[in-house]
Scaffold this active site. Sequence first.
Site, PDB file in Angstrom:
ATOM      1  N   GLY A  31     -21.365 -15.011  15.095  1.00  0.00           N
ATOM      2  CA  GLY A  31     -22.601 -14.340  15.322  1.00  0.00           C
ATOM      3  C   GLY A  31     -22.641 -13.473  16.451  1.00  0.00           C
ATOM      4  N   HIS A  37     -16.387  -6.896  15.906  1.00  0.00           N
ATOM      5  CA  HIS A  37     -16.660  -7.602  14.385  1.00  0.00           C
ATOM      6  C   HIS A  37     -16.930  -6.233  13.570  1.00  0.00           C
ATOM      7  CE1 HIS A  37     -18.512 -10.568  17.182  1.00  0.00           C
ATOM      8  NE2 HIS A  37     -17.616 -11.084  16.693  1.00  0.00           N
TER       9      HIS A  37
END
Length: 279
Positions: A31, A37
Amino acid sequence: MKVVRTITECREVVAGFRQANETVGLVPTMGFLHAGHMELVATAKARTDRVAVTIFVNPSQFGDASDLDSYPRDEERDLAMLREAGVDLVLIPEVIDVYPEGDETIVETTRMANILHGEVRPGHFRGVTTVVARLFNFVQPDVACFGEKDYQQLQVIKRMTKDLAFPIDVIGVPIVREDDGLAMSSRNVRLGAEDREAALVLSRSLNAADALADKTIEGLREIIAHTINAEPRATLRGLDIVQAETLADLSGPLTSPAAVMLSAEFGGVLLLDQRVIAP
């Protein structure tokens, strides 16, 4: 985009993909997502029909409970980014689902997990391989994408995948950097302004090593250590120069690609950087 929180729901969604003869890519994350990402997601999208992302702050890879507690989290922001990126499935499991009560099973690479950064962070890679093996089992993807910034982690996961015969293609994705050269990391937000500026010494040291005309392992090590140690706000924690795929020790003239792996602390925040340097 389907957001699920149980393994059963995840498997049901993936089963639907399989019934349509679609391939599945997986991007495991903890996260607090950033552009790095999103590059993993883009790579997975380019190679598969459907992309699944997991968001799970894995307690078994943190040696310090306070580090786990302080790890940044922002689920709403993460989901907005993944939705915009065209992700098909997001799994956000609870700890009890990933590590059932009374669980006893671990997965560990006996050599690769206990050298280099593994000596600095005992048990860290055991936590990584254990959780990744479980995530692989939950999603059962065709492709899984990991960043090259955590270079030893990437090689450990590749070794585990090969040893356990997971039918998964593990892909390493190059580091995504800020405009000033700092490798993107969820930990960067914890840096104060002065430490954020000081952290640029990591990429600067790698640039200096890459620019050496007469490359030897000893010469690379000397210029990197000298550059980092000259920055008063940096504390060098690890400097490893190894064969790029096996992580075997190297010495003497550089005759094949070498992976340089750095870890340094800035104001209590441990950062990593990496580069494969050719002869």
